[in-house]
Design an enzyme around this catalytic site. Structure first.
Site, mmCIF file in Angstrom:
data_model
loop_
_atom_site.group_PDB
_atom_site.id
_atom_site.type_symbol
_atom_site.label_atom_id
_atom_site.label_comp_id
_atom_site.label_asym_id
_atom_site.label_seq_id
_atom_site.Cartn_x
_atom_site.Cartn_y
_atom_site.Cartn_z
ATOM 1 N N LYS A 91 1.878 -2.771 6.915
ATOM 2 C CA LYS A 91 2.157 -3.007 5.491
ATOM 3 C C LYS A 91 3.651 -2.856 5.189
ATOM 4 O O LYS A 91 4.182 -3.556 4.327
ATOM 5 C CB LYS A 91 1.348 -2.033 4.621
ATOM 6 N N GLU B 90 0.324 3.539 1.821
ATOM 7 C CA GLU B 90 0.431 3.946 3.227
ATOM 8 C C GLU B 90 1.811 3.655 3.810
ATOM 9 O O GLU B 90 2.153 4.187 4.859
ATOM 10 C CB GLU B 90 -0.653 3.278 4.068
ATOM 11 N N SER C 277 0.823 -1.218 0.000
ATOM 12 C CA SER C 277 0.000 0.000 0.000
ATOM 13 C C SER C 277 0.851 1.258 0.000
ATOM 14 O O SER C 277 1.939 1.293 0.587
ATOM 15 C CB SER C 277 -0.858 -0.025 1.269
ATOM 16 N N TYR D 194 -1.711 0.783 10.310
ATOM 17 C CA TYR D 194 -1.878 0.029 9.062
ATOM 18 C C TYR D 194 -0.630 0.170 8.185
ATOM 19 O O TYR D 194 -0.122 -0.809 7.629
ATOM 20 C CB TYR D 194 -3.121 0.544 8.324
HETATM 21 O O1 F7E Z 1 -9.522 7.703 3.042
HETATM 22 C C1 F7E Z 1 -10.137 11.148 4.078
HETATM 23 C C2 F7E Z 1 -9.209 10.289 4.917
HETATM 24 O O2 F7E Z 1 -10.420 5.608 4.048
HETATM 25 C C3 F7E Z 1 -9.031 8.548 2.031
HETATM 26 C C4 F7E Z 1 -7.301 1.758 1.838
HETATM 27 O O3 F7E Z 1 -7.687 0.953 0.762
HETATM 28 O O4 F7E Z 1 -6.110 3.241 0.396
HETATM 29 C C5 F7E Z 1 -7.120 3.207 1.390
HETATM 30 O O5 F7E Z 1 -6.759 3.977 2.503
HETATM 31 C C6 F7E Z 1 -8.840 9.952 2.565
HETATM 32 C C7 F7E Z 1 -8.103 10.005 3.904
HETATM 33 O O6 F7E Z 1 -8.670 5.535 2.177
HETATM 34 C C8 F7E Z 1 -13.457 10.692 5.423
HETATM 35 O O7 F7E Z 1 -8.797 10.974 6.085
HETATM 36 C C9 F7E Z 1 -12.211 12.347 4.837
HETATM 37 O O8 F7E Z 1 -7.211 11.091 3.870
HETATM 38 O O9 F7E Z 1 -10.964 6.155 1.644
HETATM 39 P P1 F7E Z 1 -9.998 6.215 2.742
HETATM 40 P P2 F7E Z 1 -7.151 5.519 2.689
HETATM 41 O O10 F7E Z 1 -7.033 5.824 4.120
HETATM 42 O O11 F7E Z 1 -6.362 6.366 1.768
HETATM 43 C C10 F7E Z 1 -4.814 2.783 0.800
HETATM 44 C C11 F7E Z 1 -3.917 2.824 -0.392
HETATM 45 C C12 F7E Z 1 -4.868 1.460 1.472
HETATM 46 O O12 F7E Z 1 -3.965 0.657 1.363
HETATM 47 C C13 F7E Z 1 -5.991 1.227 2.421
HETATM 48 O O13 F7E Z 1 -6.152 -0.164 2.674
HETATM 49 O O14 F7E Z 1 -10.130 10.526 2.799
HETATM 50 N N1 F7E Z 1 -11.504 11.214 4.606
HETATM 51 N N2 F7E Z 1 -13.407 12.058 5.345
HETATM 52 C C14 F7E Z 1 -12.255 10.163 4.962
HETATM 53 N N3 F7E Z 1 -12.007 8.839 4.909
HETATM 54 C C15 F7E Z 1 -12.996 7.997 5.326
HETATM 55 N N4 F7E Z 1 -12.791 6.656 5.268
HETATM 56 N N5 F7E Z 1 -14.203 8.490 5.801
HETATM 57 C C16 F7E Z 1 -14.475 9.825 5.863
HETATM 58 O O15 F7E Z 1 -15.568 10.216 6.286
#
Ligand code: F7E
Length: 328
Positions: free
Chosen positions: A158, A132, A130, A154
């Site tokens: 990873k 991340e 990832s 996380y």
């Molecule tokens: O958040 C912001 C949050 O949870 C994206 C996973 O597949 O991709 C994914 O991880 C962004 C972040 O994805 C909300 O703070 C704002 O900046 O959709 P996400 P992620 O954290 O980038 C990577 C590559 C992986 O490997 C992971 O497994 O959006 N954000 N408001 C929010 N995020 C969420 N979930 N919910 C909100 O309300």
């Protein structure tokens, strides 16, 4: 007969990968977690096809920490390729449940590598890593040589798994690879990830079923691609002559505002009229400047990311609109 084993087959990527491999003539085996809830919506269409389920597609109960069962299955099935996709994948949740995140994502990968190590004929193996792992990188875009600097449990898990795959490749001659994936989305994305939360809300608001959408950090920027294209890369990674790591990304970064604009705009809504924020969706630490450089995958694997983020947003909203209209 080419045989693949997929851990995490019931997830977004696992289900697309199963379809791709079945279409290529593979016998596909998937590991699923035993739970009282047998709903596996992303695989329903394959279950429902008697020419596929238990003919070319087989599911086996095995938690990723159940080494004995995984060993037994690997000995029995003798897959030629193993796609390791299972793990706790929610970055925000990993701050709440760091131990189980590391147990499944980090130790789960090491345990799988250890089981593979003892097999007389080792299958090729790919681990989904990832962006991340980069956390707050000093350079953008990131490629395979960008130093890891994770800022979430996380990301740390990873980073461990990614480096362990490299160690087993270099030390024990494994054909083991990392697909270092940036965000990849689809209508099968879990509803707690931001893109799906947005597409569902835009559809529900359009249909008058919801008024507002509550999000966390609106300053977030991500490199969002289309998941079915990413699983094509997984397959290509294991077909190459030599094992290696590949960044899988679009190379374009978008703000959450741009994604909201594309999603809400596709159904003629103004997102600013509906979106509010709540600190409960903020994370204790955020990754910054995540944008991938997929040059190595493009040049070596002849892989291409095709769908752009605005298009992706619109297709996800369209899917959710149709689904709500037909099933409520
Ligand atoms: O958040 C912001 C949050 O949870 C994206 C996973 O597949 O991709 C994914 O991880 C962004 C972040 O994805 C909300 O703070 C704002 O900046 O959709 P996400 P992620 O954290 O980038 C990577 C590559 C992986 O490997 C992971 O497994 O959006 N954000 N408001 C929010 N995020 C969420 N979930 N919910 C909100 O309300």
């Amino acid at each position: 007969m080419r045989k693949a084993l997929i851990t995490g087959i019931s997830g977004q990527d696992g289900s697309y990968l199963a379809e791709l491999l079945l279409a290529k003539g593979y016998e596909v085996h998937g590991l699923v977690r035993r739970s009282s809830n047998t709903v596996r919506a992303r695989l329903d269409h394959l279950f429902g096809d008697p020419t596929i389920y238990n003919q070319k597609l087989f599911l086996h109960y095995a938690d990723i920490d159940d080494t004995t069962t995984i060993r037994r299955l690997l000995i029995r099935i003798q897959p030629t390729e193993v796609y390791h996709l299972a793990g706790q994948s929610h970055v925000g949740a990993s701050f709440e449940i760091p131990e189980s995140t590391c147990e499944f994502t980090a130790m789960g990968t090491l345990r799988l590598l250890e089981v593979l190590r003892d097999l007389p004929e080792r299958p090729r193996m790919m681990q989904i890593s990832s962006s991340e792992i980069f956390g707050r990188p000093s350079d953008a875009p990131q490629d395979e040589s960008t130093p890891m600097n994770p800022v979430s449990p996380y990301g740390v898990a990873k980073a461990f798994a990614t480096q362990m795959v490299r160690v087993y490749r270099d030390s024990f001659g494994f054909f083991a690879c990392n697909a270092i994936c940036f965000n990849h989305e689809s209508p099968r994305r879990g509803e707690s990830f931001v893109t799906r939360k947005i597409s569902l809300a835009a559809a529900r608001i359009k249909l008058g079923l919801q008024k507002t959408l509550t999000l966390g950090n609106l300053d977030a920027q991500r490199d969002w691609g289309y998941a079915p294209e990413y699983v094509e890369a997984f397959w290509k990674i294991l077909q190459h002559d030599t094992p290696d790591d590949y960044v899988i990304a679009t190379g374009k970064s978008h703000t959450l505002g741009e994604f909201l604009e594309a999603a809400f705009g596709s159904v003629d809504l103004e997102w600013r009229d509906h979106v509010q924020t709540d600190p409960k969706y903020m994370r204790p630490a955020e990754s910054h400047r995540l944008v991938g450089n997929p040059k190595h995958a493009i040049e070596t694997l002849d892989w291409q990311p095709r769908t752009k983020a605005p298009e992706l947003a619109a297709l996800m909203v369209e899917h959710d609109l149709q689904a709500i209209r037909s099933h409520g």
